[in-house]
Design an enzyme around this catalytic site. Structure first.
Site, PDB file in Angstrom:
ATOM      1  N   GLU A 306      35.278   4.308  45.981  1.00 13.49           N
ATOM      2  CA  GLU A 306      36.590   3.842  45.550  1.00 13.49           C
ATOM      3  C   GLU A 306      36.717   3.782  44.027  1.00 13.49           C
ATOM      4  O   GLU A 306      37.260   2.835  43.463  1.00 13.49           O
ATOM      5  CB  GLU A 306      36.893   2.459  46.161  1.00 13.49           C
ATOM      6  CG  GLU A 306      36.940   2.501  47.686  1.00 13.49           C
ATOM      7  CD  GLU A 306      37.342   1.172  48.315  1.00 13.49           C
ATOM      8  OE1 GLU A 306      37.953   1.201  49.382  1.00 13.49           O
ATOM      9  OE2 GLU A 306      37.007   0.113  47.738  1.00 13.49           O
ATOM     10  N   ASP A 385      36.191  -0.549  57.890  1.00 15.76           N
ATOM     11  CA  ASP A 385      36.332  -1.567  56.850  1.00 15.76           C
ATOM     12  C   ASP A 385      36.797  -2.896  57.418  1.00 15.76           C
ATOM     13  O   ASP A 385      37.949  -3.271  57.210  1.00 15.76           O
ATOM     14  CB  ASP A 385      37.304  -1.080  55.772  1.00 15.76           C
ATOM     15  CG  ASP A 385      37.310  -1.987  54.546  1.00 15.76           C
ATOM     16  OD1 ASP A 385      36.434  -2.866  54.448  1.00 15.76           O
ATOM     17  OD2 ASP A 385      38.189  -1.819  53.683  1.00 15.76           O
ATOM     18  N   GLU A 413      40.284 -10.765  54.935  1.00 15.82           N
ATOM     19  CA  GLU A 413      41.170  -9.710  54.427  1.00 15.82           C
ATOM     20  C   GLU A 413      42.044  -9.115  55.532  1.00 15.82           C
ATOM     21  O   GLU A 413      43.257  -9.025  55.390  1.00 15.82           O
ATOM     22  CB  GLU A 413      40.332  -8.616  53.767  1.00 15.82           C
ATOM     23  CG  GLU A 413      41.176  -7.473  53.221  1.00 15.82           C
ATOM     24  CD  GLU A 413      40.325  -6.417  52.507  1.00 15.82           C
ATOM     25  OE1 GLU A 413      39.091  -6.585  52.427  1.00 15.82           O
ATOM     26  OE2 GLU A 413      40.905  -5.428  52.025  1.00 15.82           O
TER      27      GLU A 413
END
Lengths: 706, 706
Positions: A306, A385, A413
């Site tokens: 990323e 993820d 998250e």
């Protein structure tokens, strides 16, 4: 030293009342060293409050400062180090026998043994950390540690490394804020570019971590921005100050470092891991780190992921990169945690052959055997993820000659961002109990603990859900996730519902004013099944995502569908799901060993909850559970939202009974209101989306907004 | 005074070379006052560069400072104010006749008359502004102003108010930046909380605006945040400094104000428009404004819209709110621009009966007749929000007793953000030429100009596309939008392609080194049809949006579909579009007078380009153009992206011919690269989305990624 939490911060699972059973006893402590001092400090405070006494047998026999109350000749409780010389005379003969015969050991660096005979409870450890964990175990046991005789019980952590990673930025990041993916306020370590001056909060945090078994903390975000990079060198003092505060709780500090540091900080022209100057730079810098922090844990690295720099820029691979840092750490006993979260985040959504799920395996499995002994590969538990439902990452079964740590995400998250109740213990427990090679073979827990066939341990890691919020975790009930993580890292076989019971007993029961059983029942009702409830009203059948791209909160079914992120569901008018089979799809199923390579491949055998992760199926496909896919989507979404409405009602009833602190009750109520709103939004968007696509009406005629 | 642009900034449509025809002549200026000084200054600079002379006849007859070159007795050019006494003797008798007989007038505050006879060109005006506009008209005419005789031509602006609104923040907004919806760098007025010290850039900007006919500027964002609110009071000096620089170009400054200012700035407990203290506060503050800026234009207000405060909080309506400010402005001749962009931005997407398109009409039409004479309602040209294709707002035909201004958006929020070529002249021209009551009845331009049946003028407004970028507008070709706006506000009947020709002649031709006709052809190829090209590859058939919510750039078909913003397309497996009919939909068509209320209502008569704005139709619905809706979607999207690829090739060919400045060429090339990438992304996402939904393959078998 005070061990009390700062006044304005919730005590979490260490309220003073929880220390009553220990604090009302007369205790003898045998041994010395920093952690024994911590034990004594805890006992001093508890006994001062609850009427007991605490004395040490060595080296001075002095009572804790300021305590001149008389102690009885025969204690109720003895906490003793086997390495501190002969057991004190006050230990009853009945207890000496079993322990002195050595049957208690080996207990290792952190283990302890516990027994009770003839009115004396004894905790024995070989090393000070064991005594500290033994003390917190006593607190958990409460009065039951001081009742009937207890046979000798040995406790050793399954995982040597039980780590919490903070994705905390030193500077406020313009997009990600002070804590990346933080839902509980600012960082407890950093504020607006500086270390927080007041470390009382960090000390209280360390105490909570020790009480659930965590022994390592990474103090900064794995995305290491410009300011944070300097923690390694000229701002190392900030890290040392944190280490000083956490050390008394047996916690070592780790640091996320930027792979390009030799360029960014060292002024070199390259960060090539095979370059001599680069190796020398890391060796020098690491030596300075250990001169400042002798028990420094090691480096944590997100490389070539990323946008973070890494060895790829120099034509090197992850083994070259990780070994560079490992070699620098070897002289000092440090480790590298090297993350396997590596994938192409600039994927072309048109390209169906690229599969993000494959990425970690494709990158790392070929490197098995090439990593140094002090490299730990840190693997997200699922291949994508931290979605609410994913299969276990096949990397965990693919690298027998490599130390592997499993990474969980306590910060919610993708699981409701601490606005939704989502107790993750059951999820993590499922992952840890998963047997990649089939029943009877090692589990994921065994792989992480190093008790599998390879014998190489990596440990367990969680991304922290803690911030400077008064309840630590925003949602008060989210504290249970941090607690459960620590407990599962210590003992992965624990029943997550039993862990919840422990947590309730510590956090709520000691201060409950009414009927604690009713409170316990309500909390279990809210929390036991909350992860599955969350799953029901969000993305169906393991397909994942469908969240808003900007903040990952709330539904956006097509939010990621045409993006470069590699997270797609491929819904069209006929069906939905990702074909990851070897026969017709991306071949991801082939990354698993049998039997899972075959079970996942088979449309008939694939577990329902992962069906759309592995297969693209028509809406009329009949699940193993008997329902069609489309009807299952409708049913689970109606049921999930309805369940939240029920829980909200149950919680409201608790208020009138006065069973919990009104401020905490209000906070949970406010979050449940939002959870219900959000769950209904999820329900309606998902149902409408799939109704518009499929044209199939709900079999039960419930309202779907076309 | 220098009128040259700052060195590092592109000259746009006023390059020094464009002044050669005027600057090489011998000119006599007759009159005085600030704007006459501006004319003289322009002429002094131009003649110094190009060899002509400029003299004034009154009051002193002195040449401009520093110019001692001899001037001939008979000038080539006379610019004269009719109010400055008898025409100078040097004016040939042949020209005196027509003008002195009064046939040139009335020219009004800004008009001018132009003629040429026997080698003398004459510009006559009643007021100094007319001379300034006349001068820039001469620059546009170039050598043709100095050739054959020209009969007397009168030029008066159609719109009295030709305004540019800057959505510039004083403070950098954490989300919106320095310029809200700005795509050309920072603000030319403000930087990081302060007024920019150097006003040379603002002066150059005022000159450009005057040269295309703009006479009013609002200097701050309609969303008035905390810092910006103070421009009205303690930071008024910042506004005055801008006014001082723009005044020589005939431009009045307007200020966006926060309706809650009496509370926020005045310390009152209310901003209720009917409260005596509130009215007194506005009167006092407004008096102070005019003491500082005697020619201040007035206030611009966004109230009760997207979270901005307004009269609703006090149970008052928009007329109450607007009249409050109008009354404060009346003694000084100022006006209130009160925006009609009011709608529910917290709509429930499940609720199909609420229609954002209806909102402005529903809010404002009932208030017709209640506004003061110095209130101008500022109406976005379409009922939603500056989409690439919208019908004309029905508000413009619904308030005969109210002054209405039409608001355009030069900044390309939804039209490619100055990364895509999108010349908006043709779009604005269509809107201005639209006849809400049918052919032969007043147009939108007539409504705005006040030459319609009511006689109440409002003017034309554009949201500025200018920033501190070296090319003013990021994309150099986006300059044409600002130029075209000014020209259309002056003369709405102008052909937008002819305007483009003017712009090319001024901006590119004077400095072209090779074949200017080839350059002109290429620019027309790129720009003439660019708005329709953009429309082709973005949201189809007037349905709008389908953009990424975060930044409104690039495709996200469902991006707004389940949001509270009221912008939906309702695509399902059978069809797409918004039913806004009276018969079965939201009834929005009923807000139009005949014939449009019927044409839009009728599926057969509704213009194709607005079909999905007004109707929900099956994918197989056959358009008036003969294609099905789904095939039209495929065809236009393939064609649109292909067209961009062609334009990119054409532009590349220009480079080798050396026809434009290489830096400018590079900038446009870089933007065209991005435009092509983006257009292909639009094409593929839209086509894939509708293929997945409809299941209908492309009739021509072109690649659609399933």
């Amino acid at each position: 030293m005070t061990t009390a939490h700062p006044n304005d911060v919730h005590a979490a699972w260490l309220p003073p009342e929880a220390f009553r059973p220990v604090g009302s006893r007369h205790t003898l402590v045998h041994g010395d060293g920093t952690l024994v001092e911590t034990v004594l400090g805890e006992l001093a405070e508890a006994t001062a409050r609850h009427g007991g006494t605490a004395r040490r047998t060595s080296p001075t026999g002095d009572p804790p400062a300021g305590d001149d109350r008389p102690a009885p000749a025969v204690p109720d409780l003895v906490l003793a180090l086997t390495t501190a010389g002969p057991l004190p005379a006050a230990v009853p003969a009945e207890l000496r026998g079993p322990f002195e015969a050595g049957t208690a050991g080996p207990l290792g660096a952190e283990g302890f043994a516990l027994a009770r005979r003839d009115g004396v409870t004894m905790v024995l450890a070989e090393r000070p950390a064991g005594l500290l964990y033994g003390l917190f175990h006593l607190v958990r046991l409460g009065e039951s540690a001081f009742g009937a005789d207890l046979p000798v019980e040995r406790h050793r952590p399954a995982m040597r490394r039980r780590m919490v990673d903070h994705w905390d930025n030193v500077d406020v990041h313009p997009v990600m804020g002070q804590v990346e993916r933080g839902y509980a306020g600012g960082s407890i370590f950093w504020r607006a570019g500086e270390a927080r001056g007041d470390l009382a909060r960090v000390r209280a945090y360390g105490r909570l971590l020790a009480a659930c078994g965590v022994n390592a903390v990474a103090v900064n975000n794995v995305n290491v921005h410009a300011t944070e990079a300097h923690l390694l060198t000229d701002r190392l003092g900030d890290v040392a100050a944190i280490a000083d505060v956490l050390r008394p709780y047996g916690i070592r500090v780790h640091l996320s470092v930027n792979f390009a540091s030799p360029v960014a900080l060292g002024g070199l022209s390259t960060a090539d891991p095979l370059d001599g100057d680069v190796r020398e730079w890391w060796a020098k810098v690491t030596r300075q780190v250990y001169e400042t922090i002798p028990d420094f844990g090691g480096y944590l690295v997100k490389a070539d992921s990323e946008g973070q720099p890494g060895p790829f820029a120099y034509g090197r691979d992850h083994a070259d990169g990780a070994n560079l840092l490992a070699d620098a750490l070897t002289p000092f006993g440090g480790v590298v945690h090297w993350r396997c979260f590596v994938y192409n985040h600039r994927q072309d959504w048109r390209d169906r052959s690229t599969d993000r799920a494959r990425a970690a395996y494709d990158h790392f499995a070929p490197l098995d055997g090439r990593f140094r002994d002090n490299v730990i590969l840190q693997v997200k538990h699922g291949p994508i993820d931290f979605q609410p439902r994913e299969p276990v990452s096949p990397v965990l079964a693919a690298m027998p000659r490599t130390r592997l740590a499993v990474e969980f995400q306590a910060t919610q998250e993708y699981t409701g961002q601490q606005r939704h109740v989502c107790y993750l213990g059951p999820y993590w427990s499922e992952v840890l109990g998963f047997a990649p090679w089939g029943a009877g073979r090692p589990t994921v827990a065994a792989v992480a603990a190093g008790v599998g066939e390879d014998g190489l341990d990596g440990g367990l890691v969680a991304v922290s859900n803690v911030g400077d919020d008064a309840y630590w975790t925003g949602h008060p009930l989210a504290q249970a996730n941090l607690y459960a993580f620590g407990r599962l890292a210590w003992a992965p076989e624990l029943d997550p519902v039993a862990i919840l019971d422990e947590w309730i007993d510590l956090t709520f029961v000691p201060s409950a004013t009414g009927d604690p059983e009713r409170l316990r029942r309500t909390l279990h009702e809210l929390m036991d099944d909350s992860w599955r409830t969350y799953e029901r009203y969000t993305a169906p059948l393991g397909v994942g995502f469908m969240v808003r791209p900007a903040d990952h909160y709330g539904p956006d079914v097509d939010g990621y569908e045409y993006t470069p992120w590699g997270t797609y569901h491929f819904a069209d008018r006929d069906g939905v799901g990702v074909d990851r089979t070897r026969a017709t799809g991306t071949g991801f199923t082939g990354q698993y060993p049998p039997p899972w390579s075959d079970r996942y491949e088979s449309l008939a055998d694939c577990p329902d909850e992962l069906l759309l992760f592995f297969h693209h199926v028509p809406y009329g496909h009949v699940l193993r559970g008997g329902s069609t896919v489309i009807q299952h989507i409708y049913d689970t979404h109606f049921a999930g939202a309805e369940r939240v409405a029920e829980l909200r009602r149950s919680w409201a009833e608790i208020a009138t009974a006065g069973l919990v602190d009104p401020a905490l009750h209000d906070r949970v109520t406010e979050r449940l209101d939002e959870q219900l709103r959000s769950a209904e939004e999820w329900r309606d968007q998902i149902n409408t989306y799939f109704f518009r696509k499929s044209g199939v009406p709900d079999a039960h005629g419930r309202p779907i907004h076309p």
